[in-house]
Scaffold this motif. Structure first.
Motif, PDB file in Angstrom:
ATOM      1  N   GLY A  89       0.851  -1.183   0.000  1.00 51.78           N
ATOM      2  CA  GLY A  89       0.000   0.000   0.000  1.00 51.78           C
ATOM      3  C   GLY A  89       0.883   1.228   0.000  1.00 51.78           C
ATOM      4  N   GLY A  90       0.315   2.344  -0.303  1.00 48.75           N
ATOM      5  CA  GLY A  90       1.080   3.578  -0.298  1.00 48.75           C
ATOM      6  C   GLY A  90       0.175   4.764  -0.486  1.00 48.75           C
ATOM      7  N   ILE A  91       0.761   5.913  -0.367  1.00 49.54           N
ATOM      8  CA  ILE A  91       0.015   7.154  -0.567  1.00 49.54           C
ATOM      9  C   ILE A  91       1.001   8.220  -1.012  1.00 49.54           C
ATOM     10  N   VAL A  92       0.569   9.036  -1.925  1.00 45.58           N
ATOM     11  CA  VAL A  92       1.345  10.202  -2.360  1.00 45.58           C
ATOM     12  C   VAL A  92       0.469  11.411  -2.101  1.00 45.58           C
ATOM     13  N   VAL A  93       0.937  12.325  -1.302  1.00 44.09           N
ATOM     14  CA  VAL A  93       0.187  13.530  -0.987  1.00 44.09           C
ATOM     15  C   VAL A  93       1.093  14.725  -1.248  1.00 44.09           C
ATOM     16  N   ILE A  94       0.631  15.630  -2.034  1.00 38.20           N
ATOM     17  CA  ILE A  94       1.350  16.891  -2.240  1.00 38.20           C
ATOM     18  C   ILE A  94       0.448  17.984  -1.700  1.00 38.20           C
ATOM     19  N   HIS A  95       0.959  18.754  -0.772  1.00 34.60           N
ATOM     20  CA  HIS A  95       0.147  19.798  -0.145  1.00 34.60           C
ATOM     21  C   HIS A  95       0.958  21.075  -0.032  1.00 34.60           C
ATOM     22  N   ARG A  96       0.246  22.135   0.090  1.00 36.53           N
ATOM     23  CA  ARG A  96       0.901  23.427   0.286  1.00 36.53           C
ATOM     24  C   ARG A  96       1.237  23.555   1.766  1.00 36.53           C
ATOM     25  N   LEU A  97       2.465  23.934   2.053  1.00 33.94           N
ATOM     26  CA  LEU A  97       2.908  24.115   3.435  1.00 33.94           C
ATOM     27  C   LEU A  97       2.339  25.415   3.987  1.00 33.94           C
ATOM     28  N   ALA A  98       2.078  25.412   5.268  1.00 29.89           N
ATOM     29  CA  ALA A  98       1.624  26.651   5.924  1.00 29.89           C
ATOM     30  C   ALA A  98       2.756  27.663   5.881  1.00 29.89           C
ATOM     31  N   ASP A  99       2.397  28.913   5.724  1.00 29.49           N
ATOM     32  CA  ASP A  99       3.422  29.977   5.697  1.00 29.49           C
ATOM     33  C   ASP A  99       4.009  30.202   7.066  1.00 29.49           C
TER      34      ASP A  99
END
Length: 170
Positions: free
Chosen positions: A160-170
């Motif tokens: 299993g796996g997951i790829v998450v790309i998110h914007r970092l908090a400033d």
């Protein structure tokens, strides 16, 4: 490779709970009864049935043929009716679908234990929206190749796996 289609609001709602995503993953591996799912997930059978019904209503699960269990009783197993990999979440995150896969993954990883981790990459990149879309396209293209041919490797351990790309908090 197949094109993804946008998830409907009803489908997004059905996939908005981590337990439902875990049920889908388990029923993708093999047909399971509500009792088996509840035992495997360590949850109350009534709670699991509630979530199973949501998945059936959305068309993600279907009842498999009735079978005779080990004790001789009739069992009603469920199986995946469709591969949800080919769905794209809408940008406005209908139903909270963005957080559910992360919570489900955390539960699966905790259950499997730290020795189950085979590889990971943690990173920080400066990307425009177009570059994020290109990165996503390229990652999905690689995963698509493996998903499309997964039935050729059923004798191998399931990963299993997951790829998450998110914007970092400033």
């Amino acid at each position: 490779m197949r094109e993804r289609r946008e998830i409907t609001a009803d489908e997004a709602k059905a996939m908005s709970h981590p337990l439902r995503l875990r049920v889908l993953r388990l029923c993708r591996q093999r047909e399971m009864t509500n009792k088996q799912l509840a035992e495997r997930l360590g949850r109350d059978p009534g709670t699991v049935l509630h979530h199973v019904r949501h998945l059936v209503k959305a068309g993600f699960l279907e009842q498999a043929p009735v079978r005779t269990g080990e004790s001789g009783a009739l069992e009603k197993p469920y199986r995946c009716a469709t591969n949800t990999w080919w769905l794209s979440a809408p940008p406005d995150d209908v139903g909270g679908t963005a957080q559910a896969p992360i919570a489900a993954f955390q539960e699966e990883l905790a259950e499997a234990g730290p020795e189950s981790v085979r590889t990971y990459a943690r990173f920080m990149l400066h990307l425009s929206q177009e570059q994020v879309e290109e990165l996503d396209r390229r990652i999905c293209a690689v995963l698509d190749e493996y998903i499309e041919t997964d039935d050729e490797r059923l004798d191998q351990p399931v990963m299993g796996g997951i790829v998450v790309i998110h914007r970092l908090a400033d």
